[in-house]
Design a protein around this motif. Structure first.
Motif, PDB file in Angstrom:
ATOM      1  N   ARG A 267      -1.438  -6.782  -7.229  1.00  0.00           N
ATOM      2  CA  ARG A 267      -1.256  -5.386  -7.631  1.00  0.00           C
ATOM      3  C   ARG A 267      -0.748  -4.598  -6.431  1.00  0.00           C
TER       4      ARG A 267
ATOM      5  N   CYS B  68       2.786  13.177  -5.052  1.00  0.00           N
ATOM      6  CA  CYS B  68       2.068  13.162  -6.330  1.00  0.00           C
ATOM      7  C   CYS B  68       2.794  14.042  -7.353  1.00  0.00           C
TER       8      CYS B  68
ATOM      9  N   GLY C  88       0.844  -1.179   0.000  1.00  0.00           N
ATOM     10  CA  GLY C  88       0.000   0.000   0.000  1.00  0.00           C
ATOM     11  C   GLY C  88       0.883   1.233   0.000  1.00  0.00           C
ATOM     12  N   LEU C  89       0.277   2.408   0.141  1.00  0.00           N
ATOM     13  CA  LEU C  89       1.073   3.627   0.036  1.00  0.00           C
ATOM     14  C   LEU C  89       2.128   3.729   1.127  1.00  0.00           C
TER      15      LEU C  89
ATOM     16  N   ASP D  16      -6.291   4.977  -8.397  1.00  0.00           N
ATOM     17  CA  ASP D  16      -5.170   4.040  -8.455  1.00  0.00           C
ATOM     18  C   ASP D  16      -3.973   4.579  -9.233  1.00  0.00           C
TER      19      ASP D  16
ATOM     20  N   ASN E 275     -13.915   4.295  -7.388  1.00  0.00           N
ATOM     21  CA  ASN E 275     -12.898   4.243  -6.337  1.00  0.00           C
ATOM     22  C   ASN E 275     -13.520   3.694  -5.055  1.00  0.00           C
TER      23      ASN E 275
ATOM     24  N   GLY F 253      -0.737  -0.772  -4.261  1.00  0.00           N
ATOM     25  CA  GLY F 253      -1.645   0.328  -3.971  1.00  0.00           C
ATOM     26  C   GLY F 253      -2.509   0.128  -2.756  1.00  0.00           C
TER      27      GLY F 253
ATOM     28  N   GLY G  95      -1.267   4.898  -6.606  1.00  0.00           N
ATOM     29  CA  GLY G  95      -0.597   3.644  -6.277  1.00  0.00           C
ATOM     30  C   GLY G  95       0.327   3.179  -7.384  1.00  0.00           C
ATOM     31  N   LYS G  96      -0.095   3.346  -8.642  1.00  0.00           N
ATOM     32  CA  LYS G  96       0.743   2.933  -9.773  1.00  0.00           C
ATOM     33  C   LYS G  96       2.011   3.776  -9.849  1.00  0.00           C
TER      34      LYS G  96
ATOM     35  N   ASN H 280      -5.707   2.145  -1.956  1.00  0.00           N
ATOM     36  CA  ASN H 280      -5.674   3.072  -3.081  1.00  0.00           C
ATOM     37  C   ASN H 280      -6.000   2.243  -4.325  1.00  0.00           C
ATOM     38  N   TRP H 281      -7.256   2.263  -4.747  1.00  0.00           N
ATOM     39  CA  TRP H 281      -7.802   1.200  -5.589  1.00  0.00           C
ATOM     40  C   TRP H 281      -8.889   1.766  -6.485  1.00  0.00           C
TER      41      TRP H 281
END
Length: 530
Positions: free
Chosen positions: A87, A137, A62-63, A285, A120, A89, A288-289, A92-93
């Motif tokens: 995956r 970000c 996760g983050l 997401d 989301n 994230g 997260g990516k 955060n999805w």
């Protein structure tokens, strides 16, 4: 002022206003009297001097885990991330068309949204003062766009007031503020407040109440063009012979005192809920990516942790590959564990009894979110609603409207439920299909002409049924924080926890990131001392 007269402090005056007028009145008075706060972020951590070859296992991508891995790697640590899912994230999805999601109990949903549309299930907005998240970000190139948090033109619905029909937020809020302002003005003019107010502040407060509540020259709230400029008109201003506006009639004060009105107003005064807010372009997401890209190649996916052991020399984590069943043990000098407490409490973890008690002391909330794809943007075309939230006292709690592609043609996804507490319990006990039906039934109360007719597809996430989280976010109480918080966030020999549960900004991505920075800073200090 006479000598010896006791003048109250500003705090006492504001307390009196809050007691009578509520949060909105308090905030207005605070602004008028010259008053009227951000998360703790001083920049990326300083992890200079890492010992060559020092290693860290990060549990969870996760983050919090991704940021820990990124900053530790930058500092020179050798980092491996173990992630249960396929995956990165965590919460955060975003769910998109073609995605498949299976919840506890085995119910599987195949998301049928049109290309480009998404829902989301977890975080969906970023407050302007969440500086840590906004910093990363920007650093990682995540494009952000405005999230329309506060929209006067949305609906408030209470089954107990206004004849059970939805009313515009602006009208209900204006009538609440106007009536409260009139009552407060009467109290000030009649010297009815318990505390004394200086003559200067008395005049300033009366002027503020007149402006805030749209009161007339006699400090009365009435149906006129002044009040209509806030609550809306029966006939808005126009041109030509019928251009004169006609003011709207006021709602009964009993109705505007319904809790659904003032709680909806107070919602936007919450520190985390104030405008301006943001969202990633293209879905939550994207964050997260972008974080995962910074640690590409360091994440082992489909890794189900079954044991976390430690001694004075290092940490050993046993996990199984959920695809092949192969059991592996990974070793490192240190461990940053970001696994949700709801799951971590069920894993064989070698920590002190005090730490385990802290892990098991914190329950998780079970919100339910439902994303409904509609064939067209009828809320824009028919109700002139562009973003924002409509509130209801039904289980779905609210409808939130999309904040991008305004005036677009074709299907769009709105948030058809953000159920909490008893509403969430009820919806979580249903099948995904039943949840969609309830969302359509209850949403039709706010949009009766088009809601069901324009429905195309839907997806739901009941967080108490999410296998890898078993809940939405940690719910501390004042008592549990006093007894367990410092233990939870402290280092347990070579293991340190991070995540939104290890912060005072719970349930937000910001809390996860702040806790991550704190955790790795303390880990680094301990590693230098070892």
């Amino acid at each position: 002022m006479e000598l010896g007269a006791r003048t109250p402090t500003r705090r006492q005056l504001l307390s009196a206003i809050a007691a009578v007028g509520g949060t909105a009145a308090l905030y207005q008075a605070m602004t008028t009297l010259g008053h009227a706060a951000e998360t703790q972020f001083a920049g990326p951590p300083n992890l200079a001097g890492a010992r060559k070859g020092a290693s860290v296992i990060v549990l969870g991508a996760g983050l919090a885990g991704l940021l820990a891995a990124h900053e530790l790697t930058k500092a020179g640590y050798k980092v491996q991330i173990l992630e249960y899912q396929d995956r990165a994230g965590g919460r955060n999805w975003s769910l998109r068309g073609g995605d498949t999601y299976t919840e506890l109990g085995g119910a599987t949903q195949k998301v049928g949204y049109a290309p480009g549309n998404y829902f989301n299930p977890g975080p969906w907005r970023i407050p302007h003062h969440h500086k840590t998240l906004l910093h990363y970000c920007k650093q990682f190139g995540v494009a952000l766009e405005p999230f329309i948090q506060f929209n006067h033109n949305t609906w408030i619905h209470s089954s107990q007031s206004f004849g059970g029909k939805p009313v515009r937020f602006k009208a209900a809020a204006a009538d609440f503020e106007g009536n409260v302002a009139e009552l407060l003005a009467k109290s000030v003019n009649q010297n009815a407040l318990d505390q004394q107010v200086t003559p200067e502040d008395r005049e300033r407060l009366l002027e503020a109440l007149k402006g805030w509540g749209m009161l007339d020259k006699d400090y009365k709230y009435a149906s006129n063009l002044r009040s209509a400029s806030h609550r809306g008109y029966d006939r808005p201003p126009g041109g030509g012979i019928n251009g004169a506006p006609i003011p709207s009639a006021l709602y009964d004060f009993h109705d505007v005192l319904d809790p659904q009105v003032w709680t909806s107003m107070a919602f936007f005064m919450g520190h985390e809920m104030q405008t301006t807010m943001f969202q990633p372009v293209g879905g939550m997401d994207m964050i997260g990516k972008a974080f995962a890209k910074q640690v590409e190649g360091q994440i082992t996916y489909n890794a189900k942790v079954s044991k976390i052991a430690q001694d004075d020399k290092g940490v050993a984590v046993t996990y199984a590959d959920t695809k092949t069943g192969k059991v592996v043990t990974a070793e490192a000098d240190w461990c940053v564990c970001t696994i949700p407490l709801s799951v971590l409490g069920q894993i064989d973890t070698q920590v002190t009894d005090e730490m385990m008690a802290a892990i098991k002391a914190v329950p998780y909330s079970g919100q339910v979110k439902i994303g409904l794809e509609m064939k067209r943007r009828f809320w824009e075309e028919e109700d002139s609603i562009y973003g924002g939230h409509s509130f209801t006292d039904q289980e779905i709690a609210l409808i939130s409207y999309p904040n991008s592609n305004f005036f677009g043609d074709g299907p769009a996804v709105l948030l058809g439920a953000f159920a909490r507490e008893m509403g969430a319990y009820r919806l979580a006990g249903m099948t995904p299909e039943q949840r969609i039906e309830v969302a359509l039934q209850q949403g039709s109360v706010l949009h009766p002409a088009s809601y069901r007719k324009e429905f195309a597809s839907g997806a739901s996430v009941a967080w108490s049924r999410v296998p890898w989280a078993l809940g939405c976010c940690a719910r501390w109480t004042e008592e549990t924080r006093k007894e367990h918080y410092q233990t939870l966030v402290g280092m347990d020999r070579r293991i340190v926890l991070a995540g939104e549960h290890a912060s005072y900004v719970g349930c937000w991505m910001e809390g996860a990131l702040l806790s991550s920075i704190d955790a790795i800073t303390r880990l680094h200090k301990r590693a230098l001392e070892a």
